[in-house]
Structures are given as structure tokens and as C-alpha cells.
Design a protein around this motif. Structure first.
Motif, PDB file in Angstrom:
ATOM      1  N   GLU A 270       0.826  -1.198   0.000  1.00 48.71           N
ATOM      2  CA  GLU A 270       0.000   0.000   0.000  1.00 48.71           C
ATOM      3  C   GLU A 270       0.874   1.268   0.000  1.00 48.71           C
ATOM      4  O   GLU A 270       0.610   2.215  -0.725  1.00 48.71           O
ATOM      5  N   GLU A 271       1.946   1.236   0.788  1.00 50.28           N
ATOM      6  CA  GLU A 271       2.866   2.380   0.824  1.00 50.28           C
ATOM      7  C   GLU A 271       3.507   2.593  -0.548  1.00 50.28           C
ATOM      8  O   GLU A 271       3.640   3.710  -1.029  1.00 50.28           O
ATOM      9  N   LEU A 272       3.884   1.472  -1.169  1.00 50.37           N
ATOM     10  CA  LEU A 272       4.528   1.534  -2.479  1.00 50.37           C
ATOM     11  C   LEU A 272       3.564   2.137  -3.512  1.00 50.37           C
ATOM     12  O   LEU A 272       3.951   2.946  -4.353  1.00 50.37           O
ATOM     13  N   ARG A 273       2.292   1.738  -3.415  1.00 50.30           N
ATOM     14  CA  ARG A 273       1.290   2.292  -4.346  1.00 50.30           C
ATOM     15  C   ARG A 273       1.165   3.799  -4.140  1.00 50.30           C
ATOM     16  O   ARG A 273       1.093   4.565  -5.092  1.00 50.30           O
ATOM     17  N   GLN A 274       1.143   4.236  -2.878  1.00 52.56           N
ATOM     18  CA  GLN A 274       1.051   5.669  -2.575  1.00 52.56           C
ATOM     19  C   GLN A 274       2.241   6.415  -3.184  1.00 52.56           C
ATOM     20  O   GLN A 274       2.092   7.469  -3.791  1.00 52.56           O
ATOM     21  N   LEU A 275       3.426   5.818  -3.020  1.00 48.39           N
ATOM     22  CA  LEU A 275       4.640   6.432  -3.556  1.00 48.39           C
ATOM     23  C   LEU A 275       4.536   6.594  -5.070  1.00 48.39           C
ATOM     24  O   LEU A 275       4.853   7.640  -5.631  1.00 48.39           O
ATOM     25  N   ARG A 276       4.064   5.525  -5.740  1.00 48.33           N
ATOM     26  CA  ARG A 276       3.994   5.584  -7.200  1.00 48.33           C
ATOM     27  C   ARG A 276       2.930   6.565  -7.660  1.00 48.33           C
ATOM     28  O   ARG A 276       3.059   7.181  -8.700  1.00 48.33           O
ATOM     29  N   GLN A 277       1.876   6.687  -6.856  1.00 53.79           N
ATOM     30  CA  GLN A 277       0.835   7.648  -7.241  1.00 53.79           C
ATOM     31  C   GLN A 277       1.347   9.074  -7.139  1.00 53.79           C
ATOM     32  O   GLN A 277       0.998   9.918  -7.949  1.00 53.79           O
ATOM     33  N   GLN A 278       2.190   9.350  -6.124  1.00 49.71           N
ATOM     34  CA  GLN A 278       2.499  10.747  -5.814  1.00 49.71           C
ATOM     35  C   GLN A 278       3.902  11.202  -6.178  1.00 49.71           C
ATOM     36  O   GLN A 278       4.107  12.344  -6.547  1.00 49.71           O
ATOM     37  N   LYS A 279       4.892  10.304  -6.074  1.00 53.43           N
ATOM     38  CA  LYS A 279       6.270  10.780  -6.157  1.00 53.43           C
ATOM     39  C   LYS A 279       6.974  10.414  -7.466  1.00 53.43           C
ATOM     40  O   LYS A 279       7.923  11.071  -7.848  1.00 53.43           O
ATOM     41  N   VAL A 280       6.571   9.311  -8.086  1.00 53.53           N
ATOM     42  CA  VAL A 280       7.303   8.874  -9.278  1.00 53.53           C
ATOM     43  C   VAL A 280       6.337   8.686 -10.453  1.00 53.53           C
ATOM     44  O   VAL A 280       5.131   8.575 -10.263  1.00 53.53           O
ATOM     45  N   ALA A 281       6.875   8.655 -11.661  1.00 52.24           N
ATOM     46  CA  ALA A 281       6.035   8.449 -12.841  1.00 52.24           C
ATOM     47  C   ALA A 281       6.842   7.710 -13.905  1.00 52.24           C
ATOM     48  O   ALA A 281       8.074   7.667 -13.845  1.00 52.24           O
ATOM     49  N   TYR A 282       6.116   7.160 -14.857  1.00 48.99           N
ATOM     50  CA  TYR A 282       6.740   6.303 -15.859  1.00 48.99           C
ATOM     51  C   TYR A 282       6.179   6.642 -17.233  1.00 48.99           C
ATOM     52  O   TYR A 282       4.966   6.821 -17.388  1.00 48.99           O
ATOM     53  N   VAL A 283       7.038   6.768 -18.211  1.00 58.12           N
ATOM     54  CA  VAL A 283       6.597   7.008 -19.595  1.00 58.12           C
ATOM     55  C   VAL A 283       7.032   5.817 -20.431  1.00 58.12           C
ATOM     56  O   VAL A 283       8.220   5.513 -20.527  1.00 58.12           O
ATOM     57  N   ALA A 284       6.065   5.103 -21.009  1.00 57.12           N
ATOM     58  CA  ALA A 284       6.356   3.838 -21.676  1.00 57.12           C
ATOM     59  C   ALA A 284       6.758   4.044 -23.123  1.00 57.12           C
ATOM     60  O   ALA A 284       6.504   5.092 -23.717  1.00 57.12           O
ATOM     61  N   GLN A 285       7.377   3.011 -23.691  1.00 56.67           N
ATOM     62  CA  GLN A 285       7.847   3.090 -25.074  1.00 56.67           C
ATOM     63  C   GLN A 285       6.710   3.280 -26.064  1.00 56.67           C
ATOM     64  O   GLN A 285       6.708   4.201 -26.855  1.00 56.67           O
ATOM     65  N   SER A 286       5.741   2.347 -26.001  1.00 61.92           N
ATOM     66  CA  SER A 286       4.655   2.436 -26.963  1.00 61.92           C
ATOM     67  C   SER A 286       3.428   3.044 -26.303  1.00 61.92           C
ATOM     68  O   SER A 286       2.693   2.379 -25.590  1.00 61.92           O
ATOM     69  N   ALA A 287       3.217   4.326 -26.553  1.00 62.26           N
ATOM     70  CA  ALA A 287       2.061   4.983 -25.947  1.00 62.26           C
ATOM     71  C   ALA A 287       0.773   4.355 -26.447  1.00 62.26           C
ATOM     72  O   ALA A 287      -0.216   4.265 -25.728  1.00 62.26           O
ATOM     73  N   ALA A 288       0.790   3.874 -27.686  1.00 56.32           N
ATOM     74  CA  ALA A 288      -0.420   3.281 -28.254  1.00 56.32           C
ATOM     75  C   ALA A 288      -0.848   2.063 -27.461  1.00 56.32           C
ATOM     76  O   ALA A 288      -2.034   1.798 -27.304  1.00 56.32           O
TER      77      ALA A 288
ATOM     78  N   MET B 111       1.171  10.978 -22.885  1.00 54.17           N
ATOM     79  CA  MET B 111       1.672  10.113 -21.823  1.00 54.17           C
ATOM     80  C   MET B 111       2.624  10.877 -20.902  1.00 54.17           C
ATOM     81  O   MET B 111       2.632  10.679 -19.694  1.00 54.17           O
ATOM     82  N   ILE B 112       3.393  11.793 -21.502  1.00 50.67           N
ATOM     83  CA  ILE B 112       4.261  12.624 -20.664  1.00 50.67           C
ATOM     84  C   ILE B 112       3.393  13.526 -19.782  1.00 50.67           C
ATOM     85  O   ILE B 112       3.675  13.720 -18.602  1.00 50.67           O
ATOM     86  N   ALA B 113       2.286  14.016 -20.345  1.00 48.97           N
ATOM     87  CA  ALA B 113       1.349  14.824 -19.554  1.00 48.97           C
ATOM     88  C   ALA B 113       0.842  14.023 -18.367  1.00 48.97           C
ATOM     89  O   ALA B 113       0.760  14.523 -17.236  1.00 48.97           O
ATOM     90  N   MET B 114       0.520  12.756 -18.607  1.00 47.73           N
ATOM     91  CA  MET B 114       0.017  11.894 -17.539  1.00 47.73           C
ATOM     92  C   MET B 114       1.083  11.755 -16.445  1.00 47.73           C
ATOM     93  O   MET B 114       0.774  11.761 -15.259  1.00 47.73           O
ATOM     94  N   ALA B 115       2.347  11.635 -16.867  1.00 43.93           N
ATOM     95  CA  ALA B 115       3.430  11.466 -15.903  1.00 43.93           C
ATOM     96  C   ALA B 115       3.575  12.712 -15.024  1.00 43.93           C
ATOM     97  O   ALA B 115       3.930  12.624 -13.854  1.00 43.93           O
ATOM     98  N   LEU B 116       3.274  13.901 -15.590  1.00 43.24           N
ATOM     99  CA  LEU B 116       3.500  15.145 -14.855  1.00 43.24           C
ATOM    100  C   LEU B 116       2.360  15.495 -13.912  1.00 43.24           C
ATOM    101  O   LEU B 116       2.472  16.453 -13.150  1.00 43.24           O
ATOM    102  N   LEU B 117       1.265  14.737 -13.966  1.00 45.77           N
ATOM    103  CA  LEU B 117       0.043  15.083 -13.238  1.00 45.77           C
ATOM    104  C   LEU B 117       0.319  15.488 -11.783  1.00 45.77           C
ATOM    105  O   LEU B 117      -0.171  16.504 -11.319  1.00 45.77           O
ATOM    106  N   ASN B 118       1.090  14.647 -11.071  1.00 46.26           N
ATOM    107  CA  ASN B 118       1.271  14.918  -9.643  1.00 46.26           C
ATOM    108  C   ASN B 118       2.638  15.518  -9.320  1.00 46.26           C
ATOM    109  O   ASN B 118       3.138  15.319  -8.222  1.00 46.26           O
ATOM    110  N   ASP B 119       3.227  16.238 -10.269  1.00 47.99           N
ATOM    111  CA  ASP B 119       4.544  16.840 -10.069  1.00 47.99           C
ATOM    112  C   ASP B 119       5.535  15.864  -9.448  1.00 47.99           C
ATOM    113  O   ASP B 119       5.970  16.041  -8.307  1.00 47.99           O
ATOM    114  N   PRO B 120       5.909  14.838 -10.170  1.00 50.52           N
ATOM    115  CA  PRO B 120       6.742  13.778  -9.591  1.00 50.52           C
ATOM    116  C   PRO B 120       8.165  14.253  -9.321  1.00 50.52           C
ATOM    117  O   PRO B 120       8.635  15.217  -9.912  1.00 50.52           O
TER     118      PRO B 120
END
Lengths: 272, 320, 527
Positions: free
Chosen positions: C77-95, C159-168
Motif C-alpha cells: 500500500e505504501e509503495l502504491r502511494q509512492l507511485r501515485q504521488q512521487k514517481v512516474a513512468y513514460v512507456a515506449q509504446s504509448a499506443a 503520456m508525458i502529460a500523464m506522468a506530470l500530473l502529480n509533479d513527480p
């Protein structure tokens, strides 16, 4: 190699092989003639009539063994012919494409627009109930299902670049079929054969159970259930034995398919 | 550029209609090729040639085939599907109450079987290769393999003969109360549920597993969403479309099931009617039942296809 | 204590080791580049840095600490919180990484939907401002679209916009431009560069492309087979690599010598005024082309330019709408099915993906024997001798003759495909993006092989590619296509040194190099 065979696979193979042997050697295995009246109707199981007797007092075990002959024989014959038809048509359609593909596809679609059992009932009503009609109808129905699955797989294979390589080399149709497509189609084909065989045995049993399949005095396993339905509804279990044999056939066939599909998917994962 | 949904509806509606025409032509030609005809059937074997030819004239049997087909279709569209040989009543009068009975049976079974099958399919997929999945897979294989009538008789043996909870024959009289209906239908519906559930369950499992392997599910996990939200909000909506579009076979299973189950429980539905008609070679009735079953089948498939497009934005929304 | 500390990480999938002995640290606001070939473990490491393991993988030993917290011992649960708020990921194939079921604005702001107090309308506004920041067209309408309704470059930016949502604090970019054309790649790189600067966040940039990575990152980690080969400041890796492997990677990207003059021989193949198309669409118009023996002609363009369509038409796989194809002055049948065996032998075609160009159920021996039997009527000992020679010629061990393609590597498979074409003793070889699915060093070795073969055997090669670097090093002359038309042609050295057309200039300018400041120059000139 042996270690990779699962117990359920070994059991399935043994069950099918055992039943096949019994069916082939029915005259030697069956204690009595299936037509011989042995005792009073619906006699309870005893040492002489292990499963008891049917509505006319015939030995139920002997009738079941001969019934097995019908069920296995018809299912095997129908599946083999339908499979051959389905494979040839599917590969032809996948390689040739164009109007051949469209024509076969349309014909299959129209047959599949009618529920299978309803199609069979209409044909049987129109042409009259006979073994030939039954077998032909089942072949047509099974072949359409074979075609559907195999056309899709053959189409996937035909879209691969190595087929284009063969075309650039100027290969003929038989080369495509036997060297390029069939070897790649084999796993799907074997699995589908098992599924369709199980389905065919269930289908002929259902028709006979409904009274439009094998006609008395002969009876396949489904017909035996019909003949003895009365005994079943008063709580006797022995007449259900033929029904359990049908289930055993289908379960064994599906068990082999499951093992095969599982093994094949593991193989293909390791291969890549 | 036409909207994709509209062009889909037009196309599928057309192909459904075409299937129906093919079915009716097959049924009609099949019947017309028979030795002996309606006139013979009505007047019996001892009829004089004179009487036969008069009746043929009167029934229009001497007209060319296409004209007779047209009359038959025109009649059918106005609700006239000829007279049943065996009961000497209009086919439609015989058919309609039976159709309603069958629909009650099939729809009740579907209403239980579909949610149950999808639920179990999801459970199996989420516990992939674990004990629960193996048990579900094993049971579903058994359910597929056991003949429908055996399922029926096993249920009768347990719940009717042994426990005496429900009747073994599903005989419902006109004007019976809802409770009576439920009581009589319990075992046939249960049998039908067992007949149809296994297949849909396996399809659901496969569909969910293939969706769960997609990159967007991985992305949802990386975003930190809960497993529950991932399955319900991300996997299930995408699995719905394949489940619906392959459900054609499930509907076919339901049809076979209806015919057999009605025979096991002596239920007065259209399946039993058709089987009896085949045995008596009451061809107008067989024709009508065949067309009617096919119509229902085609309608169900059309609905399933339509819904599967409706829940798939890639097919529903235009590209640009 | 560093921002991110990975120490002695050992990561396994079952018994297979994916990463071993990994120790990497990075500071706040730093951009770290991870480079390696496919299978090097760079994506796996990128994901491990944010505490994510693909299903089936597990950490056998070692430690990952992000901002002082140990990610491996955290509760789910802590790890999920961290990923929601502190880190973000941009994948190779956005499609593939966008859920096709939901509108873009709903997916981009999904994490906000978990908070009850954020309304649908507020989320739409948040999405709009993010899209605006990433310079997406019509930001107020963009979010209403579904993923399949926008282009690849736009989707990557979404997808980059999605990554920036929570100011990671940390963003992992996993090959974000690999699937894009060079000019689109340029746009996305520009956006990534800007975003990192504005956000002042740390970033991990994963790529197989040294040029791209050298432009974006402060420091580079070179990975190979799950092990760190070398890590250092970017300039040091580029200018003064310590390890042989890194040197090989850097050398590959260095601009090579322009190849010499093409042969003066007459054209073997000549195409005149080809119009090509599928169904109702005409995708190629008025293309002329000549290939002579001993000459390498590169046909260059971005996806959708029609370059592969031209190649397929010459091979006889796509009959032209208009125009003619000649071989040694004689008109060829449009359709390969109607050509003679001799013509089929003389024109050979190599596909892009060796995986599907080889029948998985045929051993290498069978695949190579067939053209020898069919075109040269070889059999028995002479056939076997020829098979051995072919394997030697493409530098493969003779033992591989009895393997199935599934047991070969990508490079080995492509060599088998080349050998299969050589078996026919062709005049002309059509190569359709034959190295684009291969790693940089393997690509180099295949190019060298083709280069040697075309000289030894005096073959003419039509080389279809989107890769300007390869063209520069490999082709005598070049034809540049855009949207189904030829925009420029000439000797490679002339066109590259002095492009005559705007499109060619833009194409050349978009090709990343390892030169310091290249990306900044590009940003300055285009904006």
C-alpha cells in the motif's frame, strides 16, 4: 519424455483406448447378443445381467457394448471426414483467397446462421431419418466448424513473410499446403480434432436421445438412455451407465486436448 | 464518411437478413423436393388422382417454385405459415405458446448463467494456475463433456427422486402462479445453466488473461492503482468486447440445451414441438420451428455483436 | 545520502538472472541515461528504480532506496502511494500503454479521480492545462479523444502529460521516442528536455540510442547482459570511454567515411513512372529508379513515405497502377506469379523481420536447400557442399544448419535469410529495413557482411531504410521519398553535404548525434 506425461493424460488415453478395444471386439466382450431377450423387463442388476435388463428384458451391458460401437464408430468416421474436408477447404481459401475464399466463407456462414441441432432436425425431417442422412448431416456441420477455426489459423500463417518468400520463389499450391502451412497448422489441427470428436459423440447421442438418431431395434449410447428413460425417472441408476460412458468418452478426449494445448503453449514459449 | 456504428448496424442487419433468407430458402426447397406433397399428406394415401390434382391446383402446388416460395414468404410475413399436418391447426397457433414457454426457460437460464459464468471466469483468471483456477477449469471441462440429458437426469435423481424438493417433470398449466412456475422450472433451468456456463466461463477467462497481459494494465499497476481497480476499471471493460463477440457459440449451446432439456423434463416448449414434428414429418411445423429458432438465433447474435461494438471505442468512435 | 541508491541488486525471473551486481546512485534533479542492447536489462532496471518488478520477477538480494526509503521492504500500500504521488513512468509504446476504453483526459487525470473531492470538471481543467503545457493541438478538445484517434507523437506527449500530473520527483522515460519517425522524435525530445528543465525533477532515460541519450542525460550507465559495463559523466562516455564495449558503441555512432563512386555499369533494373496503391488509395506517384550491378541505392523515407511499397512492386508483389519495370532492357511481368524462374532467381528480397521470414517448422538446412534445388538443380553431395559454403560466406557455424529458427538469435536469423537469397545467385538484392529490428552492433556486422558480399559477387542492392546514419555509411547513392513522391536524389555524399530540398534538410537536422549541444541548437533554431 515419459515424465512429462501427466496422470490425467495417461488416464484419458487409457480410457479411450480401452473403450475403443471394447467397441472393436464387441462380439467377444459382450456376454450376450444385444437383441436377445434374457429376463423380465427392467430386471435389477445381478450376476447374470451385470447392469440389469432393459424395457424388453434385454441384457443392458451387452446393449451398452454394442451401443458403444455405434457412438465411437460414427463419431470417428464423421470427425475424420469432416476434418479432411475442413483442412483442404481452409488452406485452399487461405492461399487462393479471392472468390474461392468468399464462396466457401459465405456457404459456411449461412450454415452457421442456423443453430446446429435445428439444422440437423430440419434435414432429418426433410430427408427422412437414416444412418446415411445422419452421418452426412454431421459431416457438413462439423466440417463448417473445422473450416472456421482452421481458416483463421491458416490465414494467420498465410500472412507471414515466409509464405511471401515461397511466392517470390514461385512455389506451387501443394508446396504451400504440405511444406509451409500444414506443419505450422498441426498443433491447432490436433487440438481441434479432439474437441470436434468429443462434440460429435455428444451430438449423435443427443440426436438419438431425442429419437431422431439411430433407430430401434439398434441403439447407440444415447438411444439406450432414451429406451430406458422410464426406468431412470422411477429412480433406477443402471440405465444411466450408457450416459456415463458418453461422458467418459468426451472427458477423455477433452483431457487429451487440454494436455496437448498446455504442452504446446509451454513449448512455444521456450522456443522463443 | 459514415459513422462506424451506423455502417456496422446496416452491414450486420443486412447479413442477418441474408442469413434468414438463406435459411428460409433452404427450408423451403428442402420441403419442396420431397416425394409426396401437402396435397398427398392432407388427403392420405388412398386419394384419387382426380382429387389430388384438384387440391394441388387449389393449394397452388402447380405454380413454379419461386412463385410458391414467394407466396410462402408473403404468408409467413402476415403470420400465416400454413396448417400443421398432425394437429390440423394453423402452425402459428401451435407455435406461439410453445415459443413463449421456450423463451421463458432460455431467458431464465441465461439470466443466471451469464453473470455466474463471467464471475467465475474472472475468478479463474485472477488465480491463474493456482488451485482455484485448476478446480474451475477441471469442473468446466467436465461440464462441457457431460451430455445435457445426463445432467438433467442426475439433477432429477438428486433433487426430485431422492430429496423430493422439485418435480421431475416440468409441467405447467395455464394460469399457474409464479411460485408454481419457479418450482416447475427449477430443475430444467439449473440443467440449462450447467449446459451453458462452462463455455462462457472459459471464454471469459481467456479474454481476461489476454487483456491482463496488455501494456496498459502494466501501466495501471505502475501508476499505483489497486488490484481491484485495475481489474474492474481497466481489464473488464476491455474484455467485454471479445466475450460478447465470441458468445455466439454460447447461444448455440443454449439452443441445443433447450431442445434436449425440454425432452428430458417433458416441458411443452418449441424444442419438444419441433422434435415431435420431425418424428411425425409434420413439415409445415418443422419449417416454422426451424425459421423461428434461426430467427431467434440471428437476433441474439446481432444483439451480441452490436453490444460488443458499443463497448469498444476503437470500433465505435471514428478514427480521425 | 543520495536521492536514489541502488546497491548490489540481483534480480531474477525464476532461475534466470536479469540483473546482477547493480550499484547505481543518482542525485536530486539529475538525469541518468541507461543504455544497452535488447535484453541488457535497461528497462528492468528503470522499473526497479521505482520499485516495480514485472510479474514473475523477484529481487534475490540487494537494496533500492529512493529518497531515503527502502522500496523493497515497503508495504504494498505504501509503495502504491509512492507511485501515485512521487514517481512516474513514460512507456515506449504509448499506443499500447493507454487503455483504449477511456478518453485521454480521464486516463491522464485518473489518479486525481481517486480523491473524492476533485470533480469531473476540475479534472478536465487539469487535463487541459497539461495538454497546453505539452503543446498539444486544441488542448480543450484533445482530452475528449480516445487513444486511437490521435497520432503517435501526440499520444507520446499525452503520456508525458500523464506522468506530470502529480509533479513527480522522479520520471522514468522508457525508450519514449523509439517507435517514432525522426522528425516526430525531434518534437518529443524537445518536449522532454523542456519538461525536465521546468519541473526540476530527476529523470531516468532508457534508450538503445547513444545519440539520443547523450543529448538528454547528465550521466550514462552502460548495461550489457544485466551487468553494468561502465558508468560516467556523459562527455566522458562519449569522448573517452574506458571499456571496449562502450568504445564499440561510440564508434558505431561516429560518422563514417562516405562510400566511393558507384560502378559505371548499365542499370540492371529500371522502373519508369511507377504509380502504386492499395484499394482506392494511390500511395506512390511517378517514381523512377535504376539499380546497376555493384551499386547500393538507398531509398530513404519516414513511415508512410511509400518506400517499402516501391520495393514490393519491383519484387512483383504489388503490380503497379501505372508505369513499367525493366530488367536488362526487357519489360518484366507486373506480378511475380507470372515471371519466369530465371527472373525470380535474379531478383531476391530480404524482409525486415527475420522471425517471420523463416518458417519456424523448417530447419536452416531445408530453408537454404530449397532455392539451390529449385533454381540451380543441385542435389546430393554438391548441394551439401554448397550449403556449407553458404554458411561460411555469411559467417555462421555449419552446426546451425540443423537448428530450427527458434533456436537462433535475431542476427543469426537475418544471416540465414541473406544466405537463402545468396543461394539463388541473384543480380539484385532488395533489402527492406533489414537491420531496423537489430541492435546497433549486430546491425553494423550485418551491414559489413552485405557490403563485402555485394563487392565479391558484384550484386546491386536496393536498400530500403528510415535510418540516415546507415545510409550515410552504406549507400553509394540515395533517393529521398516523402508522402509517395521522390523529393531528392543523388550521390550520397552530395545529398548529405549539400541537401537541395527543405524536407531533406529537416530530415538531416532531426537525426540525433552525440555532438555536445546538438539538441540545444535544435531547440534554438526551431523555436
Amino acid at each position: 519424455m515419459i515424465r512429462r506425461l501427466s496422470p490425467s493424460f495417461v488416464l484419458s488415453i487409457s480410457v479411450l483406448a480401452g473403450l475403443a478395444l471394447v467397441a472393436v471386439f464387441a462380439p467377444f466382450v459382450a456376454p450376450y447378443s444385444p437383441a436377445e431377450i434374457r429376463a423380465a423387463p427392467f430386471g435389477v442388476p445381478n450376476a447374470e445381467n451385470l447392469l440389469g435388463t432393459d424395457a424388453l428384458g434385454r441384457d443392458l451391458l451387452s446393449r451398452t457394448i454394442y451401443g458403444l460401437r455405434y457412438t465411437l464408430g460414427i463419431s470417428t468416421f464423421v470427425t475424420v471426414i469432416a476434418c479432411t474436408l475442413g483442412v483442404v477447404l481452409a488452406i485452399m481459401a487461405a492461399v487462393r483467397k479471392g472468390w474461392v475464399d468468399t464462396m466457401i466463407g459465405r456457404a459456411v456462414d449461412s450454415i452457421m446462421a442456423i443453430p446446429q441441432i435445428i439444422f440437423a432436425l430440419i434435414v432429418l425431417a426433410v430427408a427422412g431419418i437414416s444412418l446415411t442422412t445422419l452421418v452426412c448431416t454431421m459431416i457438413v456441420l462439423e466440417a463448417t466448424l473445422f473450416f472456421r477455426i482452421l481458416r483463421a489459423s491458416a490465414g494467420d500463417i498465410a500472412a507471414m513473410d515466409f509464405i511471401e518468400v515461397a511466392r517470390l520463389r514461385g512455389e506451387k499450391l501443394h508446396w504451400y499446403i504440405f511444406r509451409e502451412i500444414l506443419p505450422n497448422l498441426a498443433p491447432t489441427l490436433i487440438a481441434e480434432f479432439g474437441i470436434r470428436f468429443a462434440y460429435a459423440s455428444l451430438f449423435i447421442s443427443a440426436l438419438s436421445f431425442l429419437g431422431v438418431g439411430i433407430q430401434p431395434p439398434d441403439a447407440d449410447l444415447g438411444g439406450l438412455v432414451r429406451e430406458n428413460a422410464l426406468a431412470i425417472s422411477i429412480g433406477r441408476a443402471a440405465p444411466l451407465v450408457p450416459a456415463f460412458v458418453i461422458a467418459a468418452i468426451a472427458i477423455a478426449a477433452n483431457g487429451i486436448v487440454d494436455w496437448f494445448v498446455h504442452k504446446y503453449s509451454i513449448r512455444s514459449e521456450l522456443g522463443q | 464518411m459514415r459513422h462506424p456504428l451506423l455502417s456496422f448496424v446496416i452491414q450486420r442487419f443486412g447479413s442477418g437478413l441474408l442469413s434468414l433468407v438463406v435459411v428460409s430458402v433452404l427450408v423451403f426447397i428442402g420441403t419442396a423436393m420431397l416425394p409426396g406433397d401437402a396435397a398427398q399428406a392432407i388427403l392420405g394415401q388412398d386419394a384419387t388422382p382426380q382429387a389430388l390434382s384438384e387440391l394441388r391446383q387449389e393449394l397452388g402446388l402447380n405454380d413454379p417454385l419461386y412463385l410458391r416460395y414467394w407466396h410462402w414468404v408473403a404468408g409467413a410475413l402476415q403470420g400465416d405459415m400454413g396448417m400443421s399436418f398432425s394437429s390440423n391447426r394453423p402452425v402459428v397457433d401451435v407455435l406461439i405458446p410453445r415459443l413463449i414457454n421456450s423463451m421463458i426457460l432460455a431467458l431464465s437460464a441465461a439470466a443466471i448463467a451469464i453473470p455466474l459464468a463471467i464471475g467465475l471466469g474472472i475468478v479463474a483468471a485472477l488465480n491463474r494456475e493456482k488451485l482455484l483456477d485448476r478446480v474451475i477449469s477441471m469442473v468446466s471441462m467436465w461440464l462441457v463433456s457431460i451430455p445435457a440429458f445426463l445432467k438433467g437426469y442426475i439433477l432429477i435423481a438428486i433433487f426430485a427422486t431422492h430429496l423430493g424438493w422439485f418435480p421431475g417433470l416440468a409441467i405447467v398449466r395455464r394460469g399457474a402462479s409464479l411460485g408454481d412456475w419457479a418450482n416447475a422450472l427449477a430443475l430444467p433451468v439449473a440443467t440449462l445453466v450447467f449446459v451453458t456456463i462452462a463455455h462462457t466461463m472459459r471464454l471469459t477467462r481467456t479474454a481476461i488473461l489476454s487483456v491482463m497481459a496488455s501494456d496498459y494494465i502494466l501501466m495501471a499497476e505502475i501508476k499505483g492503482l489497486s488490484p481491484r481497480r485495475i481489474v474492474i476499471r481497466h481489464a473488464l471493460p476491455n474484455a467485454l468486447s471479445p466475450i460478447l463477440s465470441i458468445s455466439m457459440l454460447t447461444i448455440a449451446f443454449l439452443m441445443v440445451g433447450v431442445v434436449v432439456v425440454e425432452a428430458v423434463f417433458s416441458y411443452t416448449g418449441m424444442g419438444k414441438l419441433m422434435v415431435d414434428a420431425v418424428a411425425y414429418r409434420d413439415l409445415p411445423l418443422v419449417q416454422a420451428c426451424g425459421v423461428c429458432f434461426s430467427l431467434v438465433f440471428i437476433l441474439f447474435n446481432f444483439t451480441a455483436d452490436f453490444l460488443s461494438i458499443l463497448v469498444n471505442p476503437r470500433l465505435r468512435e471514428p478514427k480521425a | 545520502m543520495s536521492f536514489l541508491e541502488i546497491s548490489d541488486l540481483l534480480l531474477k525471473a525464476g532461475d534466470k538472472t536479469l540483473l546482477s551486481n547493480i550499484s547505481v546512485t543518482m542525485e536530486k534533479g539529475e538525469v541518468l541515461g541507461l543504455i544497452g542492447e535488447s535484453g541488457a536489462g535497461k528497462s528492468t532496471l528503470g522499473l526497479a528504480a521505482i520499485g516495480f518488478m514485472r510479474p514473475g520477477c523477484h529481487v534475490a538480494s540487494g537494496e533500492v532506496r529512493l529518497m531515503g526509503q527502502s522500496l523493497l521492504t515497503m508495504l504494498q500500500e505504501e509503495l502504491r502511494q509512492l507511485r501515485q504521488q512521487k514517481v512516474a513512468y513514460v512507456a515506449q509504446s504509448a499506443a499500447a500503454a493507454f487503455n483504449p476504453f477511456y478518453r485521454l483526459e480521464d486516463q491522464v487525470t485518473e489518479l486525481r479521480a481517486l480523491q473524492k473531492e476533485v470533480s469531473k470538471l476540475e479534472r478536465r481543467e487539469i487535463a487541459r492545462s497539461l495538454f497546453e503545457r505539452l503543446q498539444l493541438p486544441e488542448p480543450e478538445k484533445f482530452g475528449r479523444k480516445y487513444p486511437h484517434q490521435v497520432s503517435g507523437g501526440q499520444l507520446q506527449r499525452a503520456m508525458i502529460a500523464m506522468a506530470l500530473l502529480n509533479d513527480p520527483e522522479l520520471v522514468v522515460f522508457d525508450e519514449p521516442t523509439t517507435a517514432l519517425d525522426v522528425t516526430t522524435q525531434m518534437e518529443v525530445l524537445r518536449v522532454i528536455r523542456q519538461v525536465i528543465a521546468e519541473q526540476q525533477c530527476a529523470a531516468i532515460y532508457v534508450s538503445h540510442d547513444l545519440a539520443v541519450i547523450s543529448q538528454i542525460s547528465d550521466r550514462i550507465v552502460v548495461l550489457r547482459n544485466g551487468v553494468v559495463v561502465e558508468q560516467a559523466e556523459t562527455r566522458k562516455i562519449i569522448d573517452n570511454p574506458a571499456q571496449d564495449y562502450t568504445r564499440a558503441l561510440v564508434a558505431h555512432r561516429k560518422v563514417g567515411e562516405f562510400v566511393g563512386q558507384p560502378s559505371e555499369a548499365n542499370a540492371v533494373i529500371e522502373a519508369r513512372a511507377l504509380d502504386l496503391g492499395y484499394g482506392a488509395n494511390t500511395v506512390v506517384r511517378n517514381v523512377d529508379l535504376q539499380i546497376a550491378r555493384g551499386e547500393i541505392v538507398a531509398l530513404v523515407g519516414e513511415s508512410g513515405s511509400g518506400k517499402t511499397t516501391v520495393a514490393r512492386s519491383i519484387a512483383g508483389l504489388l503490380p503497379p497502377r501505372a508505369g513499367e519495370i525493366f530488367m536488362n532492357g526487357k519489360k518484366l511481368a507486373d506480378n511475380v506469379d507470372h515471371r519466369t524462374d530465371d527472373i525470380r532467381r535474379r531478383i531476391q528480397f530480404i524482409h525486415q523481420l527475420p522471425d517471420v521470414a523463416l518458417n519456424p517448422r523448417q530447419r536452416v538446412r531445408a530453408a537454404l536447400s530449397r532455392p539451390l534445388q529449385k533454381f540451380l538443380n543441385l542435389s546430393g553431395a554438391s548441394l551439401q557442399k554448397r550449403l556449407d559454403d553458404l554458411m561460411d560466406e555469411v559467417e555462421l557455424s555449419r552446426e546451425l544448419l540443423d537448428r530450427y529458427p527458434g533456436a537462433l538469435s535475431g542476427g543469426q536469423k537475418q544471416r540465414v535469410c541473406i544466405a537463402r537469397c545468396l543461394a539463388a545467385e541473384p543480380d539484385i538484392l532488395i533489402c527492406d529495413e533489414v537491420t531496423s529490428a537489430l541492435d546497433a552492433l549486430v546491425e553494423d556486422s550485418i551491414l559489413k557482411l552485405l557490403w563485402r558480399l555485394q563487392r565479391q559477387r558484384d550484386i546491386g542492392i536496393l536498400f530500403i531504410t528510415h535510418n540516415l546514419g546507415v545510409t550515410r555509411r552504406f549507400a553509394h547513392s540515395v533517393i529521398i521519398m516523402e508522402s509517395g513522391k521522390i523529393v531528392e536524389r543523388g550521390l550520397t555524399k552530395d545529398v548529405f553535404a549539400n541537401p537541395g530540398q527543405e524536407y531533406t534538410r529537416r530530415l538531416l537536422a532531426s537525426e540525433p548525434t552525440t555532438r555536445q549541444g546538438w539538441l540545444d541548437d535544435q531547440l534554438a533554431t526551431t523555436s
